[in-house]
Structures are given as structure tokens and as C-alpha cells.
Design a protein around this motif. Structure first.
Motif, PDB file in Angstrom:
ATOM      1  N   GLU A  72       7.956  21.955  57.602  1.00  7.67           N
ATOM      2  CA  GLU A  72       7.645  23.279  58.135  1.00  7.67           C
ATOM      3  C   GLU A  72       6.670  24.040  57.249  1.00  7.67           C
ATOM      4  O   GLU A  72       6.128  25.062  57.667  1.00  7.67           O
ATOM      5  CB  GLU A  72       8.934  24.090  58.300  1.00  7.67           C
ATOM      6  N   ARG A  73       6.446  23.540  56.032  1.00 11.48           N
ATOM      7  CA  ARG A  73       5.526  24.202  55.113  1.00 11.48           C
ATOM      8  C   ARG A  73       4.468  23.204  54.669  1.00 11.48           C
ATOM      9  O   ARG A  73       4.656  21.993  54.725  1.00 11.48           O
ATOM     10  CB  ARG A  73       6.292  24.762  53.912  1.00 11.48           C
ATOM     11  N   LEU A  74       3.339  23.732  54.216  1.00 13.70           N
ATOM     12  CA  LEU A  74       2.183  22.905  53.906  1.00 13.70           C
ATOM     13  C   LEU A  74       2.406  22.026  52.679  1.00 13.70           C
ATOM     14  O   LEU A  74       2.897  22.481  51.648  1.00 13.70           O
ATOM     15  CB  LEU A  74       0.966  23.799  53.668  1.00 13.70           C
ATOM     16  N   CYS A  75       2.040  20.769  52.823  1.00 10.48           N
ATOM     17  CA  CYS A  75       2.171  19.793  51.741  1.00 10.48           C
ATOM     18  C   CYS A  75       1.158  18.685  51.990  1.00 10.48           C
ATOM     19  O   CYS A  75       0.936  18.286  53.142  1.00 10.48           O
ATOM     20  CB  CYS A  75       3.590  19.235  51.707  1.00 10.48           C
ATOM     21  N   TRP A  76       0.507  18.195  50.929  1.00  9.00           N
ATOM     22  CA  TRP A  76      -0.520  17.168  51.081  1.00  9.00           C
ATOM     23  C   TRP A  76      -0.351  16.078  50.034  1.00  9.00           C
ATOM     24  O   TRP A  76       0.331  16.256  49.032  1.00  9.00           O
ATOM     25  CB  TRP A  76      -1.915  17.769  50.922  1.00  9.00           C
ATOM     26  N   ALA A  77      -1.020  14.963  50.288  1.00  8.41           N
ATOM     27  CA  ALA A  77      -1.053  13.867  49.324  1.00  8.41           C
ATOM     28  C   ALA A  77      -2.447  13.252  49.318  1.00  8.41           C
ATOM     29  O   ALA A  77      -3.126  13.198  50.348  1.00  8.41           O
ATOM     30  CB  ALA A  77      -0.013  12.803  49.656  1.00  8.41           C
ATOM     31  N   ARG A  78      -2.840  12.793  48.162  1.00  6.97           N
ATOM     32  CA  ARG A  78      -4.136  12.125  47.999  1.00  6.97           C
ATOM     33  C   ARG A  78      -3.898  10.813  47.262  1.00  6.97           C
ATOM     34  O   ARG A  78      -3.174  10.767  46.255  1.00  6.97           O
ATOM     35  CB  ARG A  78      -5.085  13.025  47.196  1.00  6.97           C
ATOM     36  N   LEU A  79      -4.491   9.722  47.760  1.00  4.32           N
ATOM     37  CA  LEU A  79      -4.387   8.415  47.128  1.00  4.32           C
ATOM     38  C   LEU A  79      -5.775   7.785  47.076  1.00  4.32           C
ATOM     39  O   LEU A  79      -6.633   8.078  47.906  1.00  4.32           O
ATOM     40  CB  LEU A  79      -3.461   7.474  47.898  1.00  4.32           C
ATOM     41  N   PHE A  80      -5.955   6.884  46.117  1.00  2.00           N
ATOM     42  CA  PHE A  80      -7.223   6.171  46.008  1.00  2.00           C
ATOM     43  C   PHE A  80      -6.934   4.694  45.781  1.00  2.00           C
ATOM     44  O   PHE A  80      -6.092   4.323  44.961  1.00  2.00           O
ATOM     45  CB  PHE A  80      -8.061   6.715  44.847  1.00  2.00           C
ATOM     46  N   VAL A  81      -7.642   3.853  46.536  1.00  2.00           N
ATOM     47  CA  VAL A  81      -7.509   2.404  46.432  1.00  2.00           C
ATOM     48  C   VAL A  81      -8.897   1.815  46.229  1.00  2.00           C
ATOM     49  O   VAL A  81      -9.866   2.249  46.871  1.00  2.00           O
ATOM     50  CB  VAL A  81      -6.867   1.802  47.700  1.00  2.00           C
ATOM     51  N   LEU A  82      -8.998   0.835  45.353  1.00  2.00           N
ATOM     52  CA  LEU A  82     -10.263   0.139  45.140  1.00  2.00           C
ATOM     53  C   LEU A  82     -10.122  -1.295  45.642  1.00  2.00           C
ATOM     54  O   LEU A  82      -9.203  -2.013  45.249  1.00  2.00           O
ATOM     55  CB  LEU A  82     -10.636   0.136  43.657  1.00  2.00           C
ATOM     56  N   LEU A  83     -11.028  -1.689  46.520  1.00  2.00           N
ATOM     57  CA  LEU A  83     -11.037  -3.032  47.068  1.00  2.00           C
ATOM     58  C   LEU A  83     -12.217  -3.815  46.494  1.00  2.00           C
ATOM     59  O   LEU A  83     -13.347  -3.315  46.480  1.00  2.00           O
ATOM     60  CB  LEU A  83     -11.148  -2.991  48.595  1.00  2.00           C
ATOM     61  N   THR A  84     -11.950  -5.009  46.025  1.00  2.00           N
ATOM     62  CA  THR A  84     -12.987  -5.868  45.448  1.00  2.00           C
ATOM     63  C   THR A  84     -12.828  -7.269  46.003  1.00  2.00           C
ATOM     64  O   THR A  84     -11.710  -7.804  46.038  1.00  2.00           O
ATOM     65  CB  THR A  84     -12.872  -5.916  43.915  1.00  2.00           C
ATOM     66  N   ALA A  85     -13.937  -7.867  46.447  1.00  2.00           N
ATOM     67  CA  ALA A  85     -13.891  -9.240  46.939  1.00  2.00           C
ATOM     68  C   ALA A  85     -13.443 -10.161  45.810  1.00  2.00           C
ATOM     69  O   ALA A  85     -13.881 -10.024  44.668  1.00  2.00           O
ATOM     70  CB  ALA A  85     -15.264  -9.666  47.456  1.00  2.00           C
ATOM     71  N   GLU A  86     -12.546 -11.085  46.123  1.00  2.00           N
ATOM     72  CA  GLU A  86     -11.965 -11.942  45.084  1.00  2.00           C
ATOM     73  C   GLU A  86     -13.025 -12.723  44.318  1.00  2.00           C
ATOM     74  O   GLU A  86     -12.904 -12.933  43.111  1.00  2.00           O
ATOM     75  CB  GLU A  86     -10.964 -12.905  45.717  1.00  2.00           C
ATOM     76  N   ARG A  87     -14.097 -13.119  44.964  1.00  2.00           N
ATOM     77  CA  ARG A  87     -15.133 -13.895  44.285  1.00  2.00           C
ATOM     78  C   ARG A  87     -15.895 -13.070  43.261  1.00  2.00           C
ATOM     79  O   ARG A  87     -16.536 -13.610  42.367  1.00  2.00           O
ATOM     80  CB  ARG A  87     -16.114 -14.479  45.296  1.00  2.00           C
TER      81      ARG A  87
END
Length: 261
Positions: A206-221
Motif C-alpha cells: 500500500e506504500r511506495l517501495c522499489w528495488a534495483r538490481l544489476f546483472v552482467l552477462l558475458t559469453a562463456e568464450r
């Protein structure tokens, strides 16, 4: 605040926050140099409104024209522009810089390496979730119990080209009837991934709440080469890896808050 004053404040904050991640960075003209070939670059936020927005690029191979740079934008709150900028850099360090340090060190201290079956051929490194607002413990608990990236994999897969690294930023929250869900891939909004994020059953209170996430993707090669050339040397101030891994991502966020990050 003049542009050169903003730059000086941001650079000082980058040095401070990277030190809290166990990394020694120093200001060198337009960039902040780190261990090995790493550096952090600063650019003016688009629109020229300044305020509490920062655009920071983590350079993995300084000196190469084609060096990979992981750009991210963060915003901070505060009573003064300097306080806003400092809090924005803290947000970036907690969620994003922690991922880049883990990519180079590979010790599991500041972020987690994830297996994502829906993204074959890619390695994922996810940093702590920064959760803020009223009643944030409910959203934080949901993020602790649920891995978001696998649910977004089908929407992300088509947009992954080249070896990377590719930054994926997630922002979600709001309140019941007025929520927001945004996924940026390489800085650009992915409508399909954003819709997939909104469809998940994370709690809307009922009240304002946020979340921030960061993911780094790298090709296995390419992952091994990226880690070798950009490897910051670990220092004695870093937390022991086994304890950090046992605590998990949300525990790292709580630890960061207690430490002032």
C-alpha cells in the motif's frame, strides 16, 4: 554546481566507494584509475538536468580503443546536490560496481555467479539488490527467495549478440495499482523483458517501495579473457568469501547499509 565541480564530487565518491569494495582507485584527469587496466569514466547525464543523476562507465581495458565499457546510470536523493550525487554513487557501487569487482576477482565476496539454463553460452554475475521505501522488507524477502533472471531469460535471449559484457539493470516496485517494472539491456529499455518482470508476483504493498538490481552477462568464450585483463588485485580489507556466500545477496545489501554504502 558547475560541471567541473560535479565531476570532482563524483570522482571523489567513486574513490571512496571503491575503497569500501576493497579496491584502490585514484583520480587521473577525466577518469578514476583502478587496479590493472580498470578505470571508471564519468559522462554528463543526458538532458543536462544534472541533479542527483550520475552516468558511470566501468572500463575493463583502459588504453584500448575497443575496450569494453559497462555504462550504468544511477540516481540519489538528498538535501543538496552534493549529497544527491554521493548517494547516487553509493547506489551504483552497491549494485553495479560490486558485480564488476566479482567478475575480475571471482571470489564470491561482492556478488554471485548464477547458472541460467535459459541463456545457454552465457555467464551471469548478479550483485546485491538495493531495496528502499516503505515496508521494503516484503519486497526484499521476495527477491531473496526468488531468482528473477531465469524468468526473464526468454525475453533477454534474442537481444544478446556479441561476446559482451552486457549489463542488465532491473528496476521494480511502486505500490498496488501503481507499479513500475523496467529492464534495461545495455542501457536500452527492453519492452519484452520489462513486461516479463511486471508479470512476476513480487509484492505490491500500500506504500511506495522499489528495488534495483544489476546483472552482467558475458559469453562463456570471452569470460576468461575479460576477467584476466580487467582483474583488480584483491586487498586484505575484503570480506572472507565463504561467509559472504552463505549470507546471500540481500544480506550483502543489509551489510552495505550498515556500513554506510
Amino acid at each position: 554546481m558547475r560541471p567541473e565541480e560535479r565531476l570532482a564530487v563524483i570522482q571523489r565518491c567513486v574513490v571512496l566507494e571503491m575503497a569500501r569494495l576493497g579496491q584502490q582507485f585514484t583520480v587521473d584527469g577525466e577518469v578514476v584509475r583502478g587496479p590493472g587496466t580498470t578505470a571508471v569514466a564519468v559522462r554528463e547525464h543526458p538532458g543536462g538536468d544534472g541533479g542527483g543523476h550520475v552516468d558511470l562507465g566501468f572500463v575493463l581495458q583502459l588504453g584500448r580503443a575497443d575496450a569494453p565499457v559497462v555504462w550504468d546510470c544511477a540516481a540519489g536523493l538528498g538535501k543538496t546536490e552534493e549529497e544527491k550525487l554521493a548517494n547516487a554513487v553509493k547506489m551504483w557501487a552497491t549494485t553495479t560496481a560490486s558485480v564488476l569487482v566479482e567478475l575480475a576477482e571471482g571470489r564470491g565476496v561482492h556478488a554471485d555467479r548464477l547458472e541460467v539454463p535459459g541463456l545457454p553460452g552465457w555467464q551471469a554475475v548478479q550483485g546485491p539488490a538495493a531495496v528502499f521505501g516503505f515496508g521494503n522488507e516484503h519486497l526484499a524477502a521476495w527477491l531473496t527467495e526468488n531468482r528473477v533472471l531465469p524468468a526473464l531469460a526468454p525475453a533477454l535471449r534474442a537481444g544478446l549478440t556479441g561476446p559482451g559484457p552486457v549489463g542488465v539493470k532491473l528496476f521494480l516496485g511502486g505500490k498496488a495499482g501503481d507499479d513500475v517494472a523496467e529492464v534495461r539491456v545495455g542501457g536500452e529499455v527492453s519492452e519484452e523483458a520489462s513486461a516479463a518482470l511486471r508479470a512476476l508476483d513480487w509484492p505490491r504493498g500500500e506504500r511506495l517501495c522499489w528495488a534495483r538490481l544489476f546483472v552482467l552477462l558475458t559469453a562463456e568464450r570471452a569470460a576468461g579473457a575479460v576477467e584476466r585483463v580487467g582483474a583488480p588485485a584483491p586487498t586484505a580489507t575484503a570480506t572472507a568469501a565463504p561467509a559472504a556466500r552463505a549470507r546471500g545477496l540481500f544480506a550483502r545489501w543489509r551489510q552495505a547499509r550498515r556500513a554506510g554504502r
